[in-house]
Design an enzyme around this catalytic site. Sequence first.
Site, PDB file in Angstrom:
ATOM      1  CB  SER A 142      -0.814  -0.410   0.790  1.00  0.00           C
ATOM      2  OG  SER A 142      -0.135  -0.320   2.302  1.00  0.00           O
ATOM      3  CB  VAL A 180       3.133 -10.726   6.829  1.00  0.00           C
ATOM      4  CG1 VAL A 180       2.607  -9.834   6.026  1.00  0.00           C
ATOM      5  CG2 VAL A 180       3.896  -9.608   7.967  1.00  0.00           C
ATOM      6  CE1 TYR A 230      14.734  -2.868   8.131  1.00  0.00           C
ATOM      7  CE2 TYR A 230      16.930  -2.075   7.266  1.00  0.00           C
ATOM      8  CZ  TYR A 230      15.339  -2.675   7.285  1.00  0.00           C
ATOM      9  OH  TYR A 230      14.441  -2.453   5.919  1.00  0.00           O
ATOM     10  CE  LYS A 281      14.175  -5.335   5.511  1.00  0.00           C
ATOM     11  NZ  LYS A 281      13.192  -6.027   5.232  1.00  0.00           N
ATOM     12  CB  ILE A 304      14.781   3.962  -1.362  1.00  0.00           C
ATOM     13  CG1 ILE A 304      15.787   2.792  -1.561  1.00  0.00           C
ATOM     14  CG2 ILE A 304      13.747   4.063  -2.200  1.00  0.00           C
ATOM     15  CD1 ILE A 304      16.167   2.691  -3.048  1.00  0.00           C
TER      16      ILE A 304
HETATM   17  P1  NAP Z   1       7.371   2.181   4.439  1.00  0.00           P
HETATM   18  O1  NAP Z   1       6.441   2.934   3.663  1.00  0.00           O
HETATM   19  O2  NAP Z   1       6.870   2.242   5.964  1.00  0.00           O
HETATM   20  O3  NAP Z   1       5.670   0.750   3.958  1.00  0.00           O
HETATM   21  C1  NAP Z   1       5.295  -0.620   4.807  1.00  0.00           C
HETATM   22  C2  NAP Z   1       4.511  -1.239   4.468  1.00  0.00           C
HETATM   23  O4  NAP Z   1       4.695  -2.257   4.869  1.00  0.00           O
HETATM   24  C3  NAP Z   1       3.141  -0.688   4.310  1.00  0.00           C
HETATM   25  O5  NAP Z   1       2.433  -1.260   3.086  1.00  0.00           O
HETATM   26  C4  NAP Z   1       2.847  -1.266   5.660  1.00  0.00           C
HETATM   27  O6  NAP Z   1       1.120  -1.217   6.439  1.00  0.00           O
HETATM   28  C5  NAP Z   1       2.985  -2.684   5.540  1.00  0.00           C
HETATM   29  N1  NAP Z   1       3.522  -3.254   6.678  1.00  0.00           N
HETATM   30  C6  NAP Z   1       3.964  -2.960   8.121  1.00  0.00           C
HETATM   31  N2  NAP Z   1       3.793  -3.551   8.436  1.00  0.00           N
HETATM   32  C7  NAP Z   1       3.548  -5.005   8.455  1.00  0.00           C
HETATM   33  C8  NAP Z   1       2.874  -5.992   9.192  1.00  0.00           C
HETATM   34  N3  NAP Z   1       3.375  -6.842  10.221  1.00  0.00           N
HETATM   35  N4  NAP Z   1       1.711  -6.647   8.229  1.00  0.00           N
HETATM   36  C9  NAP Z   1       1.306  -6.427   7.130  1.00  0.00           C
HETATM   37  N5  NAP Z   1       1.399  -5.103   6.468  1.00  0.00           N
HETATM   38  C10 NAP Z   1       2.438  -4.701   7.265  1.00  0.00           C
HETATM   39  O7  NAP Z   1       7.956   1.323   3.882  1.00  0.00           O
HETATM   40  P2  NAP Z   1       8.985   1.467   2.708  1.00  0.00           P
HETATM   41  O8  NAP Z   1      10.268   2.710   3.542  1.00  0.00           O
HETATM   42  O9  NAP Z   1       8.789   1.509   1.451  1.00  0.00           O
HETATM   43  O10 NAP Z   1       9.962  -0.169   2.931  1.00  0.00           O
HETATM   44  C11 NAP Z   1       9.523  -1.165   2.012  1.00  0.00           C
HETATM   45  C12 NAP Z   1      10.123  -2.951   2.584  1.00  0.00           C
HETATM   46  O11 NAP Z   1      11.302  -2.090   2.059  1.00  0.00           O
HETATM   47  C13 NAP Z   1      10.534  -2.783   4.094  1.00  0.00           C
HETATM   48  O12 NAP Z   1      10.487  -4.329   4.057  1.00  0.00           O
HETATM   49  C14 NAP Z   1      12.307  -2.284   4.831  1.00  0.00           C
HETATM   50  O13 NAP Z   1      12.766  -3.374   5.174  1.00  0.00           O
HETATM   51  C15 NAP Z   1      12.572  -2.235   3.049  1.00  0.00           C
HETATM   52  N6  NAP Z   1      13.609  -1.528   2.566  1.00  0.00           N
HETATM   53  C16 NAP Z   1      13.345   0.100   3.066  1.00  0.00           C
HETATM   54  C17 NAP Z   1      14.730   0.916   2.490  1.00  0.00           C
HETATM   55  C18 NAP Z   1      14.059   2.466   2.457  1.00  0.00           C
HETATM   56  O14 NAP Z   1      14.905   2.860   2.709  1.00  0.00           O
HETATM   57  N7  NAP Z   1      12.873   3.290   2.173  1.00  0.00           N
HETATM   58  C19 NAP Z   1      15.723   0.522   2.506  1.00  0.00           C
HETATM   59  C20 NAP Z   1      15.933  -0.862   2.232  1.00  0.00           C
HETATM   60  C21 NAP Z   1      15.293  -1.725   2.587  1.00  0.00           C
HETATM   61  P3  NAP Z   1      -0.109   0.275   6.679  1.00  0.00           P
HETATM   62  O15 NAP Z   1       1.114   1.292   5.124  1.00  0.00           O
HETATM   63  O16 NAP Z   1      -0.891  -0.247   6.309  1.00  0.00           O
HETATM   64  O17 NAP Z   1       0.744   0.455   7.768  1.00  0.00           O
END
Ligand code: NAP
Length: 257
Positions: free
Chosen positions: A24, A74, A165, A169, A198
């Site tokens: 989402s 999840v 974290y 990962k 990102i």
């Molecule tokens: P984000 O904007 O915080 O979005 C997180 C998403 O995961 C939302 O859709 C959230 O739903 C959902 N979520 C969280 N906890 C959940 C649960 N227990 N069950 C089901 N859904 C859940 O995250 P993002 O920054 O895009 O990051 C996405 C992924 O990429 C993560 O795994 C993160 O560790 C990884 N990542 C991110 C970066 C970065 O720079 N952003 C870098 C490396 C890796 P709700 O909106 O309903 O809460």
Amino acid sequence: MADQATGTLERDASRRVALVTGGSRGIGRACARSLAREGFDIAIIYAGNREAAADCVQELSKLGATAKAYQCDVANSAQVNDTVKAIIADFGPVWALVNDAGINRDGLLARMKDEDFDAVIDVNLKGAFNMIRALSRNFVRLRGGRIISISSVVGLSGNAGQANYAASKAGLIGLTKAVAKELGHRGVTVNTVAPGFIKTDMTDKLPEKTVKAYQAQIPMNRLGSVDEVGDVVAFLVSDAASYITGEVIRVDGGLSM
Ligand code: NAP
């Protein structure tokens, strides 16, 4: 494609189905968008932000996809099993699973609380395991499919203040390789994408000085976009990536070389 039986949703049964957890917002949403552009119908799983999920479904529909959002934690295996059943009943078999849902609870080691360690492992690592296990029969029946989990460069190199974290990962990489070995002979490929820094809602909130300091460490001297991650996921899901499995693809502008 003849590998899709129709579910109860009114949709074109020749289109493949992708399930994106965390679809989402942020990176997950970009994955869903890239896959919708490639002709997939999309089920997304979100934790609690209904508004973002509804907005995402609308965006995916505009791209021509049949899309539906499911609220599910999840980390909770019973909820995952029920939700996966509902998704297969609605859409039919799932061709691609993208495990994106993730959280962080950063803190220095000595002060990190048990609940903060456990929550991050439960969502980021056990969540992916719960999803893969719930869909394993689906993939075996399809004799094909794709599983992609979103790790992080932190899972490869570690990061001070992120013991929980980084462990989650890094665990995703081991999980990916084990499942790649288990499901390879069934035609299922299993890979990990490791994004670097990102640009998301989270990074938008950081002070400009902090972002500049991070940026200086990136050979490409800029943050990545969510679409640059989503497009790599769509490639790994595509037929062009049919012989890539057990891999970790870094999308980090050279940060972790
Ligand atoms: P984000 O904007 O915080 O979005 C997180 C998403 O995961 C939302 O859709 C959230 O739903 C959902 N979520 C969280 N906890 C959940 C649960 N227990 N069950 C089901 N859904 C859940 O995250 P993002 O920054 O895009 O990051 C996405 C992924 O990429 C993560 O795994 C993160 O560790 C990884 N990542 C991110 C970066 C970065 O720079 N952003 C870098 C490396 C890796 P709700 O909106 O309903 O809460």
